[in-house]
Design an enzyme around this catalytic site. Structure first.
Site, PDB file in Angstrom:
ATOM      1  N   LYS A 196      12.918   2.972  -9.871  1.00  0.00           N
ATOM      2  CA  LYS A 196      11.910   3.270 -10.895  1.00  0.00           C
ATOM      3  C   LYS A 196      11.189   4.575 -10.546  1.00  0.00           C
ATOM      4  O   LYS A 196      10.463   4.654  -9.558  1.00  0.00           O
ATOM      5  CB  LYS A 196      10.864   2.156 -10.976  1.00  0.00           C
ATOM      6  CG  LYS A 196       9.984   2.334 -12.213  1.00  0.00           C
ATOM      7  CD  LYS A 196       8.706   1.551 -12.174  1.00  0.00           C
ATOM      8  CE  LYS A 196       7.582   2.285 -11.523  1.00  0.00           C
ATOM      9  NZ  LYS A 196       7.152   3.515 -12.225  1.00  0.00           N
ATOM     10  N   GLU A 270       6.548   4.613   2.613  1.00  0.00           N
ATOM     11  CA  GLU A 270       6.144   5.977   2.977  1.00  0.00           C
ATOM     12  C   GLU A 270       4.911   6.274   2.139  1.00  0.00           C
ATOM     13  O   GLU A 270       4.989   6.406   0.920  1.00  0.00           O
ATOM     14  CB  GLU A 270       7.290   6.954   2.699  1.00  0.00           C
ATOM     15  CG  GLU A 270       7.155   8.237   3.492  1.00  0.00           C
ATOM     16  CD  GLU A 270       6.527   9.354   2.691  1.00  0.00           C
ATOM     17  OE1 GLU A 270       5.280   9.505   2.809  1.00  0.00           O
ATOM     18  OE2 GLU A 270       7.232  10.039   1.966  1.00  0.00           O
ATOM     19  N   CYS A 304       2.538  14.481   0.257  1.00  0.00           N
ATOM     20  CA  CYS A 304       1.870  13.490   1.101  1.00  0.00           C
ATOM     21  C   CYS A 304       1.662  14.020   2.516  1.00  0.00           C
ATOM     22  O   CYS A 304       0.741  13.620   3.216  1.00  0.00           O
ATOM     23  CB  CYS A 304       2.620  12.176   1.100  1.00  0.00           C
ATOM     24  SG  CYS A 304       4.387  12.402   1.164  1.00  0.00           S
ATOM     25  N   GLU A 401      -7.417  11.054   1.290  1.00  0.00           N
ATOM     26  CA  GLU A 401      -6.363  11.898   0.748  1.00  0.00           C
ATOM     27  C   GLU A 401      -6.755  12.360  -0.655  1.00  0.00           C
ATOM     28  O   GLU A 401      -7.033  11.534  -1.529  1.00  0.00           O
ATOM     29  CB  GLU A 401      -5.055  11.104   0.684  1.00  0.00           C
ATOM     30  CG  GLU A 401      -3.880  11.960   0.315  1.00  0.00           C
ATOM     31  CD  GLU A 401      -2.574  11.186   0.252  1.00  0.00           C
ATOM     32  OE1 GLU A 401      -2.574  10.029  -0.184  1.00  0.00           O
ATOM     33  OE2 GLU A 401      -1.542  11.769   0.626  1.00  0.00           O
TER      34      GLU A 401
END
Ligand code: ADP
Length: 493
Positions: A196, A270, A304, A401
């Site tokens: 997906k 991850e 990331c 983040e």
């Protein structure tokens, strides 16, 4: 957005104006509507629903894509199971390799088309999609094609076998590259896939379905279902999925970990990062500035492993800041399809709001903000490359983040202090070290709690090199022989 500069106005840099150099868009032939790719063909969703995907650079609707509900997810998983049992698990490795080589070659041949589509749907500069995303994606297929018939040598005498059906969920920052990271090792190891893509960037995954058809990949070996988080959750919960591989936010990663707890499903995650890019006084400062710019701005900070915290040794702080501010003024922000563009569009309105929110918090908590003064296009989602100074680890912007072109700058005096600050985060995905002393780098790297550490460079990837994190950045590795381990069970397991 309102900004407050820290008074250290950047030394005026000379900026050359270039004529527009847009990559031709006509190479991409979009359909108005896309179905789900199940069992080798596009089918209408049983849910009957579709949703639009936008070009974030101008808010134009590019196409509508199908929304996969529970019945659709089930249909895709059943197709993958059938393909696993009847075809793929029975094929010898050297036959699987042929398909992977074919996919890699076709992707290479169609790379320009894929690069344009990646920039249209995701907002990243064509220079990045053309020179990084697409070549690395085909390199992943080539690399794993090479492993498919050599798996028995990969695990020191232990015989591997595939896991079965892999459910794979990917984010919007590297849509095609993350697809390659997931699908190539899964197929090389003999698994079949239901993948997906993210809701804002489904188009290159759907174009890849044409590549699978061109490569005559047996129906059902790869199934692509589009949808939102709910679709992803349905895939995670499906009882006939043997393995989940997820790349995305730590928040969703935690939900997925809970959902698979107590089941037999294997999991790799991850997740987020808050990397430290550490620059010592003995570094080549100009080289380091380029690496820092590349590490946080060239992909709008949508990485990331982005070097989103800059740790500068105090003795060189003034010169580093001065050079950084000067370099930032030279960044070209604008049309992602223009070959001169450095910084493209923010991927979605939601992400833009999140970045604005964090920079506002930074200001409220006392940071000083320096931004590129460039003009921004009137339509679409844009954010100026930004530097936050006067930051300490107590600041929200140094801990959380942001996933945008925002760099938080901190200082340190001694190497020990740098290690302490760098590791003082709940993440541990990557780090960068800038020094001219090899011995310093080697001593330092072993103390950093990060899965990937670059020295005198940043954001470099290779299919043979494992990538993954520590702590809340997740577990499991992608790439290299370590990455294969996530898609096999070994004798005795
Ligand atoms: P990002 O912050 O990078 O957008 P997310 O973690 O929100 O990352 O999304 C990454 C991927 O996970 C997307 O494909 C998204 O649709 C999917 N997703 C979101 N929520 C869930 C969930 N609860 N279960 C499974 N997948 C999800």
């Amino acid at each position: 957005m309102a900004s407050r500069t820290n008074g250290q106005s950047a030394q005026k840099a000379v900026r050359w104006e270039y004529a527009p150099a847009p990559e031709a868009r006509q190479i991409v032939k979009l359909q108005p509507r896309y179905g789900l790719f199940i069992n080798g063909e596009f089918v209408e969703p049983l849910s009957g629903q579709y949703f639009p995907t936008l070009n974030p650079a101008n808010e134009e609707v590019l196409a509508e894509v199908a929304y996969a509900g529970a019945e659709d997810v089930d249909r895709a998983v059943r197709a993958a199971r059938r393909a696993y049992e009847e075809v793929w698990s029975k094929l010898p490795g050297k036959e699987r390799a042929k398909y992977l080589f074919r996919i890699a070659r076709i992707l290479q041949e169609r790379s320009r088309e894929f690069a344009v589509l990646e920039s249209l749907d995701g907002g990243k500069p064509i220079r990045e999609s053309r020179d990084v995303d697409i070549p690395l994606a085909s390199a992943h297929f080539f690399y794993h094609a090479g492993w498919a018939d050599k798996l028995e040598y990969a695990f020191a005498g232990r015989k591997p076998r595939p896991l079965g059906v892999a459910g794979q969920i990917i984010p919007w920052n590297f849509p095609l590259l993350m697809l390659a990271w997931k699908i190539a090792p899964a197929l090389a190891c003999g698994n079949t896939v239901v993948l997906k893509p993210a809701e804002t960037t489904p188009l290159t995954a759907l174009l890849m379905c044409e590549v699978f058809q061109q490569a005559e990949l047996p129906p059902g070996v790869v199934n692509i279902i589009t949808g939102d988080g709910q679709t992803g959750a349905l895939l995670v919960q499906h009882p006939d999925v043997d393995k989940i591989a997820f790349t995305g936010s730590t928040e969703v990663g935690k939900k997925i970990q809970k959902a698979v707890a107590g089941t037999r499903k294997k999991l790799t995650l991850e997740l987020g990062g808050k990397a430290a890019n550490i620059i010592f006084e003995d570094a080549d400062i100009d080289q380091a500035i380029e690496g820092i710019i590349n590490g946080i701005y060239f992909n709008q900070g949508h990485v990331c492993c982005a070097g989103s915290r800059l740790l500068v040794q105090e003795s060189i702080y003034p010169i580093v800041i001065r050079k950084l501010q000067r370099r930032i003024q030279l960044l070209r922000v604008g049309d992602p399809l223009d070959k001169n563009t450095d910084v493209g569009a923010i991927n979605s309105l939601m992400q833009l709001r999140k970045i604005e929110h964090y920079v506002r918090i930074g200001l409220e908590e006392g940071a000083q903000v320096f931004q590129c003064e460039c003009e921004l296009p009137s339509k679409g989602y844009w954010f100026r490359p930004t530097v936050l100074t006067g930051v300490s680890m107590a600041h929200t912007v140094a801990r959380e983040e942001i996933f945008g072109p925002v760099l938080a700058v901190l200082t340190f005096r001694t190497p020990d202090e740098a290690v302490e600050i760098a590791n003082n985060t709940r993440y541990g995905l990557s780090a960068g070290v800038w020094t001219s002393k090899g011995s310093r780098y080697l001593a330092f790297a072993s103390k950093l709690k990060a899965g990937v550490i670059w020295c005198n460079t940043y954001n470099k990837f290779d299919p043979a090199s494992p990538f993954g994190g520590y702590k809340e950045s997740g577990f499991g590795r992608e790439g290299g022989v370590h990455g294969l381990r996530a898609y096999v069970a070994l004798e005795g397991e």
